[in-house]
Design a protein around this motif. Structure first.
Motif, short mmCIF file in Angstrom:
data_model
loop_
_atom_site.label_atom_id
_atom_site.label_comp_id
_atom_site.label_asym_id
_atom_site.label_seq_id
_atom_site.Cartn_x
_atom_site.Cartn_y
_atom_site.Cartn_z
N VAL A 180 38.45 5.05 -46.29
CA VAL A 180 37.07 5.43 -46.04
C VAL A 180 36.29 4.20 -45.60
CG1 VAL A 180 34.97 6.42 -47.02
CG2 VAL A 180 37.22 7.25 -47.78
N ASP A 181 35.69 4.27 -44.41
CA ASP A 181 34.92 3.15 -43.86
C ASP A 181 33.62 2.99 -44.63
OD1 ASP A 181 33.84 1.19 -42.25
OD2 ASP A 181 34.53 2.12 -40.39
N LYS A 182 33.25 1.74 -44.93
CA LYS A 182 32.01 1.48 -45.65
C LYS A 182 30.77 1.75 -44.78
CE LYS A 182 33.66 -1.97 -48.96
NZ LYS A 182 33.22 -1.25 -50.16
N MET A 183 30.97 1.75 -43.46
CA MET A 183 29.87 2.03 -42.55
C MET A 183 30.37 3.06 -41.53
SD MET A 183 28.21 -1.81 -42.22
CE MET A 183 26.66 -1.24 -41.53
N ASN A 184 29.61 3.28 -40.46
CA ASN A 184 29.96 4.33 -39.51
C ASN A 184 30.20 3.78 -38.11
OD1 ASN A 184 29.67 6.45 -41.45
ND2 ASN A 184 27.46 6.27 -41.23
N LEU A 185 30.96 2.69 -38.02
CA LEU A 185 31.26 2.14 -36.70
C LEU A 185 32.08 3.13 -35.89
CD1 LEU A 185 30.50 -0.47 -38.33
CD2 LEU A 185 32.07 -1.69 -36.83
N PRO A 186 31.92 3.12 -34.56
CA PRO A 186 32.66 4.06 -33.71
C PRO A 186 34.17 3.95 -33.89
CG PRO A 186 30.93 2.96 -32.46
CD PRO A 186 31.01 2.26 -33.78
N TYR A 187 34.84 5.11 -33.74
CA TYR A 187 36.29 5.18 -33.81
C TYR A 187 36.82 4.57 -35.11
CZ TYR A 187 35.57 6.27 -28.90
OH TYR A 187 35.12 6.84 -27.73
N ASN A 188 36.19 4.99 -36.20
CA ASN A 188 36.63 4.55 -37.54
C ASN A 188 36.68 3.04 -37.68
OD1 ASN A 188 37.00 7.23 -38.50
ND2 ASN A 188 38.96 7.32 -37.43
N LYS A 199 36.61 -3.16 -37.62
CA LYS A 199 35.77 -4.37 -37.62
C LYS A 199 34.72 -4.34 -38.73
CE LYS A 199 37.72 -5.46 -33.62
NZ LYS A 199 38.44 -4.22 -33.30
N THR A 200 34.75 -3.32 -39.59
CA THR A 200 33.72 -3.19 -40.61
C THR A 200 33.72 -4.36 -41.57
OG1 THR A 200 34.01 -0.79 -40.47
CG2 THR A 200 32.76 -1.64 -42.34
N TYR A 256 23.99 -3.04 -34.80
CA TYR A 256 24.29 -3.49 -36.15
C TYR A 256 23.78 -4.92 -36.36
CZ TYR A 256 27.24 0.55 -37.07
OH TYR A 256 27.69 1.82 -37.27
N LEU A 257 23.74 -5.69 -35.29
CA LEU A 257 23.23 -7.06 -35.35
C LEU A 257 22.15 -7.24 -34.28
CD1 LEU A 257 26.54 -9.17 -35.66
CD2 LEU A 257 24.97 -8.51 -37.51
N GLU A 258 21.26 -8.17 -34.56
CA GLU A 258 20.28 -8.60 -33.57
C GLU A 258 20.55 -10.07 -33.27
OE1 GLU A 258 15.43 -9.13 -33.02
OE2 GLU A 258 16.22 -7.87 -34.64
N TYR A 259 20.64 -10.41 -32.00
CA TYR A 259 20.94 -11.77 -31.57
C TYR A 259 19.81 -12.22 -30.66
CZ TYR A 259 23.67 -15.55 -29.29
OH TYR A 259 24.13 -16.75 -28.80
N TRP A 274 19.88 -8.68 -39.13
CA TRP A 274 20.38 -7.32 -39.26
C TRP A 274 19.76 -6.46 -38.15
CZ3 TRP A 274 21.21 -4.71 -44.61
CH2 TRP A 274 21.99 -5.55 -45.44
N GLY A 275 20.55 -5.59 -37.56
CA GLY A 275 20.03 -4.63 -36.61
C GLY A 275 19.59 -3.36 -37.32
N PRO A 276 18.87 -2.48 -36.63
CA PRO A 276 18.36 -1.25 -37.27
C PRO A 276 19.46 -0.35 -37.80
CG PRO A 276 18.06 -1.20 -34.87
CD PRO A 276 18.43 -2.60 -35.23
N ARG A 277 20.62 -0.34 -37.15
CA ARG A 277 21.69 0.52 -37.63
C ARG A 277 22.30 -0.01 -38.92
NH1 ARG A 277 26.21 3.05 -33.48
NH2 ARG A 277 27.16 4.52 -34.96
N ALA A 278 22.29 -1.32 -39.10
CA ALA A 278 22.77 -1.90 -40.36
C ALA A 278 21.87 -1.46 -41.51
CB ALA A 278 22.82 -3.42 -40.26
N TYR A 279 20.57 -1.49 -41.29
CA TYR A 279 19.63 -1.04 -42.32
C TYR A 279 19.82 0.44 -42.64
CZ TYR A 279 16.88 -5.36 -42.28
OH TYR A 279 16.46 -6.66 -42.42
N ALA A 280 20.21 1.22 -41.63
CA ALA A 280 20.36 2.66 -41.82
C ALA A 280 21.65 3.02 -42.55
CB ALA A 280 20.32 3.37 -40.46
#
Length: 318
Positions: A180-188, A199-200, A256-259, A274-280
């Motif tokens: 189970v992935d800790k986050m929802n990155l594409p393609y598991n 890459k999670t 997920y990140l802001e650069y 942190w990017g907005p998706r990381a906060y979500a």
């Protein structure tokens, strides 16, 4: 020393722990062949609960990651937060007290078997095949089948640290498992269909560095951390691919990140946030708990960051 009185953990030490977990993973795909290993004593332990985990650090790879990834770990003990040593100094300290021997200790054997099991589980996951206890036992020497729970516990800890995934039992009768992935990155977590590894784990670590640095981390600090994991700018990593592309483009495009450039910096310098998706998809508390688990300590050791995470948790509930 009581946990409540430990000093705040330092980021380099955390990187060392992740590096050791990465180093234990073979680069090649797993095979079902059994390896002859030495017997060891039984130690009944839980499945998913975390384990202490270290590995002696290696010099930067000159040719490929294979030489590093196949190196055997010599112990499974997490350094305490008040030790504050770097990977290099720990290696020297260990080597100065350990005589050279060609005989594997029981811990060596279990650690190596756990690494093989990680490789097998990740292979089954990528092939979208069921992960069962029956199949996992096939790659474990019969002398150590009675230590299956200990081996699985170590393997699941390494999977969590490196890949950011939790190994969960989904059927207690057939003893089948899933990741189970800790986050929802594409393609598991693999970002691209059928390519690479999840890459999670590296994302969770980067989010932790950013948070521990006060919610923004200069680019050089990010690379310092990654270098301690044996991940180098311009050098393709056998698990995570091209690191600069991953952290400055892929994870940024996915939000997920802001650069961004640090304001008024001359010459231009950059930082990560942190990017907005990381906060979500995660929270500061989850990241603190992730770091605490890896360091075999409690979240409150991180003091100010833990308090900040608590405040955020309270605000989300109101």
């Amino acid at each position: 020393m009581p946990r409540s009185k430990r000093n705040k953990l330092r980021t380099p030490e955390k990187a060392c722990l992740v590096q050791r977990a990465v180093q234990r993973l073979p680069e090649a795909q797993p095979t079902a062949t059994k390896k002859k290993i030495l017997p060891s004593s039984s130690a009944p332990l839980g499945i998913i609960s975390h384990t202490k985990s270290t590995h002696q650090s290696q010099s930067p790879p000159k040719r490929s990651q294979r030489a590093v990834s196949t190196t055997m770990s010599t112990d499974i003990s997490t350094p305490r937060s008040d030790e504050g040593a770097t990977c290099k100094s720990k290696k020297k300290q260990h080597s100065s007290h350990s005589p050279t021997s060609v005989i594997q200790s029981p811990r060596d054997v279990i650690t190596k078997t756990a690494s093989t099991l990680v490789n097998f589980i990740m292979h089954m996951y990528k092939m979208k095949k069921p992960i069962s206890k029956k199949d996992m036992l096939k790659i474990i020497d019969k002398k150590h089948k009675n230590r299956f729970l200990e081996i699985l516990r170590k393997a699941s800890f390494n999977i969590e640290v490196v890949f950011g995934m939790d190994l969960k039992e989904i059927d207690s009768i057939s003893h089948s498992y899933t990741l189970v992935d800790k986050m929802n990155l594409p393609y598991n977590g693999m970002l691209s269909r059928g390519r690479g590894f999840p890459k999670t784990g590296i994302l969770m670590n980067l989010l932790g560095v950013i948070f521990m640095k006060g919610n923004s981390a200069p680019e050089e600090k990010i690379w310092e951390f990654l270098n301690k994991m044996k991940i180098y700018d311009g050098q393709r990593h056998f698990l995570f691919g091209e690191p600069r592309k991953l952290i400055t483009r892929d994870l940024v495009q996915l939000k997920y990140l802001e650069y961004r450039q640090i304001p008024d910096s001359d010459p231009p310098q950059y930082e990560f946030l942190w990017g907005p998706r990381a906060y979500a998809e995660t929270s500061k508390m989850k990241v603190v708990e992730f770091w605490a688990k890896i360091n075999d300590t409690i979240p409150s050791v991180f003091q100010s960051r833990y308090k900040e995470a608590l405040r955020e948790e309270g605000e989300l509930k109101t």
